[in-house]
Design an enzyme around this catalytic site. Structure first.
Site, short mmCIF file in Angstrom:
data_model
loop_
_atom_site.label_atom_id
_atom_site.label_comp_id
_atom_site.label_asym_id
_atom_site.label_seq_id
_atom_site.Cartn_x
_atom_site.Cartn_y
_atom_site.Cartn_z
N ARG A 1 5.02 7.42 -6.18
CA ARG A 1 5.15 6.31 -5.30
C ARG A 1 6.86 5.80 -5.07
NH1 ARG A 1 7.62 2.34 -7.76
NH2 ARG A 1 6.80 1.19 -9.52
N ASN B 1 1.74 16.77 -3.74
CA ASN B 1 1.05 15.68 -4.90
C ASN B 1 0.17 14.74 -3.93
OD1 ASN B 1 0.23 14.81 -7.39
ND2 ASN B 1 1.26 12.56 -6.90
N THR C 1 1.77 2.11 2.57
CA THR C 1 3.09 1.20 2.18
C THR C 1 3.50 0.69 3.71
OG1 THR C 1 5.31 1.36 1.84
CG2 THR C 1 4.06 3.27 1.61
N SER D 1 11.96 7.77 3.69
CA SER D 1 12.38 8.52 2.59
C SER D 1 11.19 9.70 2.70
CB SER D 1 11.98 7.74 1.48
OG SER D 1 10.80 7.45 0.99
N TYR E 1 9.09 10.33 0.51
CA TYR E 1 8.00 9.49 -0.14
C TYR E 1 7.28 8.82 1.03
CZ TYR E 1 5.43 5.43 -1.58
OH TYR E 1 4.68 4.36 -1.60
N HIS E 2 7.78 7.94 1.72
CA HIS E 2 7.09 6.95 2.76
C HIS E 2 6.52 8.17 3.89
CE1 HIS E 2 9.78 3.94 1.09
NE2 HIS E 2 8.54 3.16 1.25
N LYS F 1 3.19 9.32 2.98
CA LYS F 1 1.98 8.24 3.10
C LYS F 1 1.67 8.04 4.91
CE LYS F 1 1.79 5.99 -0.53
NZ LYS F 1 0.69 5.58 -1.57
N VAL G 1 5.29 -4.65 -4.25
CA VAL G 1 4.57 -5.64 -5.26
C VAL G 1 5.37 -6.11 -6.25
CG1 VAL G 1 2.15 -6.07 -6.57
CG2 VAL G 1 2.56 -4.18 -4.98
N THR H 1 22.95 -6.87 -8.05
CA THR H 1 23.53 -5.74 -7.45
C THR H 1 22.61 -5.50 -5.98
OG1 THR H 1 22.45 -3.99 -8.75
CG2 THR H 1 25.01 -4.59 -9.15
N TYR I 1 22.34 -3.53 -2.47
CA TYR I 1 22.87 -2.50 -1.92
C TYR I 1 23.34 -2.73 -0.39
CZ TYR I 1 20.27 0.10 -5.52
OH TYR I 1 19.72 0.94 -6.94
N1 LIG Z 1 4.24 -0.82 -6.73
C1 LIG Z 1 4.40 -0.94 -5.20
O1 LIG Z 1 5.17 -1.99 -4.96
C2 LIG Z 1 3.69 -0.29 -4.35
C3 LIG Z 1 4.06 -1.00 -3.09
C4 LIG Z 1 3.33 -0.13 -1.96
C5 LIG Z 1 2.48 0.87 -1.92
N2 LIG Z 1 2.14 1.09 -3.24
C6 LIG Z 1 1.18 2.15 -3.70
O2 LIG Z 1 0.09 1.74 -4.38
C7 LIG Z 1 -0.15 3.01 -5.36
C8 LIG Z 1 -0.04 2.68 -6.65
O3 LIG Z 1 1.34 2.10 -7.05
P1 LIG Z 1 2.16 1.93 -8.53
O4 LIG Z 1 3.09 1.09 -8.43
O5 LIG Z 1 0.65 1.57 -9.27
O6 LIG Z 1 2.16 3.44 -9.03
P2 LIG Z 1 2.02 4.17 -10.30
O7 LIG Z 1 2.90 5.47 -10.47
O8 LIG Z 1 2.34 3.20 -11.39
O9 LIG Z 1 0.71 4.60 -10.29
C9 LIG Z 1 0.05 5.65 -9.82
C10 LIG Z 1 -0.93 6.30 -10.94
O10 LIG Z 1 -1.51 7.66 -10.22
C11 LIG Z 1 -1.21 8.58 -11.00
N3 LIG Z 1 -1.13 9.76 -10.43
C12 LIG Z 1 -0.16 10.19 -9.44
N4 LIG Z 1 -0.41 11.52 -8.93
C13 LIG Z 1 -1.81 11.96 -9.19
C14 LIG Z 1 -2.63 13.05 -9.48
N5 LIG Z 1 -2.14 13.93 -8.36
N6 LIG Z 1 -3.77 12.91 -9.92
C15 LIG Z 1 -4.23 11.95 -10.74
N7 LIG Z 1 -3.41 11.15 -10.94
C16 LIG Z 1 -2.38 10.90 -10.27
C17 LIG Z 1 -0.25 8.23 -11.99
O11 LIG Z 1 -0.15 9.03 -13.08
C18 LIG Z 1 -0.10 6.91 -12.07
O12 LIG Z 1 -0.84 6.40 -13.29
C19 LIG Z 1 0.87 4.06 -4.81
O13 LIG Z 1 0.19 4.96 -3.98
C20 LIG Z 1 1.85 3.44 -4.17
O14 LIG Z 1 2.41 4.34 -3.27
C21 LIG Z 1 2.76 0.35 -4.41
#
Ligand SMILES: NC(=O)c1ccc[n+]([C@@H]2O[C@H](COP(=O)([O-])OP(=O)(O)OC[C@H]3O[C@@H](n4cnc5c(N)ncnc54)[C@H](O)[C@@H]3O)[C@@H](O)[C@H]2O)c1
Length: 391
Positions: free
Chosen positions: A100, A118, A144, A179, A181-182, A185, A211, A253, A255
């Site tokens: 993420r 992934n 996202t 990016s 990553y985005h 999604k 978040v 900081t 950007y």
């Molecule tokens: N944190 C944010 O601010 C935020 C904002 C917008 C969207 N999101 C979305 O919410 C979701 C969770 O975010 P987060 O901050 O908790 O991320 P995080 O990386 O803390 O948690 C993701 C979890 O998924 C597991 N994982 C990843 N790939 C895997 C796979 N192939 N098989 C099994 N497990 C797998 C990781 O080990 C991890 O524990 C993500 O999809 C992220 O894109 C998060």
């Protein structure tokens, strides 16, 4: 309801699993712990110490008497994904399990390919597992707000009514993210909408803002239930970096010019939104989109808010932007869907004062100042290769 939380060991997955369990649902967690491996790879760690999943689950059982089932495996392994759906037989699947971090996906080719493989393959395996096991399972997928980018028109909730040459249609809102990553999604969103359209699956795609927050009603009950707090330049959000810099007495900081405006949401609202989405499912064949954010703010205003509310004097400094992104742009987002389902949002200013400054202060001794400096630049692969060959 029976709900499986994919990525249930992560920052959001863990508190969501606890919240759903607390609200009376039967919850299972699946994770391959790859998030913990990225920390080893990058030489960083969560500011707040986190326990292994087995300890967390045992602590929750000790405190509440409630069980959380666990499955350890990778969603990209189709046998694993089919097995968890067939064994647990969920009513809803909450899918957090993706790589993420935008900067992580922009490190180099290997990290971009990993991120998209992934995320896209894991989600595709899941769509097939649901469609072949029980198409009535409601998929709640985390997308996202970054999928949209920063268009010069209002951002609607997933769909847009377009009139072109006198004809009108409802189309998926055009996405222009910044990016790989985005983009993963965006690819997921298209695959999910397609699966709803052709197989009649029911899905809710939550385009979530950044978040913030580290504590929920459930995680504060015991230190063993704590969730992660990432502050490093790769996985830390801009707000977490600011909070840790302020705790360390260093300038915040920003950007570039700091005009980049982003949607935000409190972690307590995230877990509540997931509950609301699960308890009010999408209909068969429906691809439902909510913009899961409650406030929006520019990075400059975010820095000012963190500095103004902080008990100590905090300075703000402007750095060269390592990313390629618009620094001054229009930003207006429709986000009424979740409020209509019953969400009452928290406010950032309150969470800073009641929780976040104290969390950062308690654990600032664990912060590595080197981890806060940006290392990943959004430059062309050719420039990166030239810089590499020049040593
Ligand atoms: N944190 C944010 O601010 C935020 C904002 C917008 C969207 N999101 C979305 O919410 C979701 C969770 O975010 P987060 O901050 O908790 O991320 P995080 O990386 O803390 O948690 C993701 C979890 O998924 C597991 N994982 C990843 N790939 C895997 C796979 N192939 N098989 C099994 N497990 C797998 C990781 O080990 C991890 O524990 C993500 O999809 C992220 O894109 C998060």
């Amino acid at each position: 309801m029976r709900i499986i939380v994919l990525g249930g060991d992560g920052y959001l997955g863990w508190p969501t699993a606890l919240h759903l369990s607390e609200c009376g649902h039967e919850v299972a967690i699946a994770d391959n712990f790859v998030r913990r491996q990225y920390d080893h790879e990058l030489g960083v760690q969560s500011l707040v110490p986190i326990e292994p999943l087995t300890v967390r689950v045992r602590a929750w059982h000790e405190l509440t008497g409630k069980q959380l089932a666990t499955y350890v495996g990778d969603l990209c392994d189709a046998d694993f994904t089919y097995r968890i759906i067939r064994e647990f037989r969920p009513d809803a699947v909450v899918h957090f399990a993706e790589q993420r971090a935008a900067p992580y996906s922009m490190i180099d080719r290997k990290h971009a390919v990993y991120t998209q493989t992934n995320n896209v393959v894991g989600t595709l395996n899941l769509l097939y597992a649901i469609a072949e096991t029980d198409p009535s399972i409601h998929l709640i997928k985390l997308g996202t707000m970054g999928e949209y980018g920063t268009p010069n028109i209002d951002i609607e909730e997933g769909w847009l009514e377009v009139t072109h040459k006198g004809r009108t249609d409802r189309v998926l809102y055009p996405k222009r993210p910044s990016s790989f990553y985005h983009l993963s999604k965006v690819h997921d969103s298209h695959n999910i909408e397609f699966a709803c359209r052709i197989w009649g699956l029911a899905a809710t795609d939550l385009n979530q803002g950044i978040v913030y927050g580290q504590q929920t009603d459930e995680t504060v009950r015991d230190d063993r239930l704590a969730t992660r707090f990432d502050y490093d330049a790769v996985f830390g959000t801009v707000l977490n970096r600011f909070i840790v810099l302020a705790a360390l007495g260093q300038p915040l900081t920003v950007y570039g010019e700091g005009g980049q405006t982003r949607g935000l949401i409190d972690i307590r609202d995230t877990v509540e939104c997931i509950r609301l989405a699960a308890e009010h499912p999408a209909k068969p064949g429906e691809y439902r989109v909510f913009n899961q954010m409650t406030e929006s703010m520019s990075v400059r205003d975010l820095a000012k808010l963190v500095a103004d509310l902080h008990p100590n004097a905090v300075e703000v400094e402007y750095l060269d932007n390592p990313r390629v992104e618009a620094e001054a742009h229009y930003y207006k987002v429709t986000h009424s869907g979740l409020v209509e389902l019953g969400l009452t949002p928290h406010l950032l200013s309150e969470t800073l004062l009641t929780s976040l400054y104290a969390v950062a202060d308690r654990y600032k001794h664990r912060a590595d100042p080197a981890a806060l400096r940006p290392t990943v630049r959004w430059r062309s692969p050719l420039a990166t290769a030239r810089a590499g060959s020049a040593g």
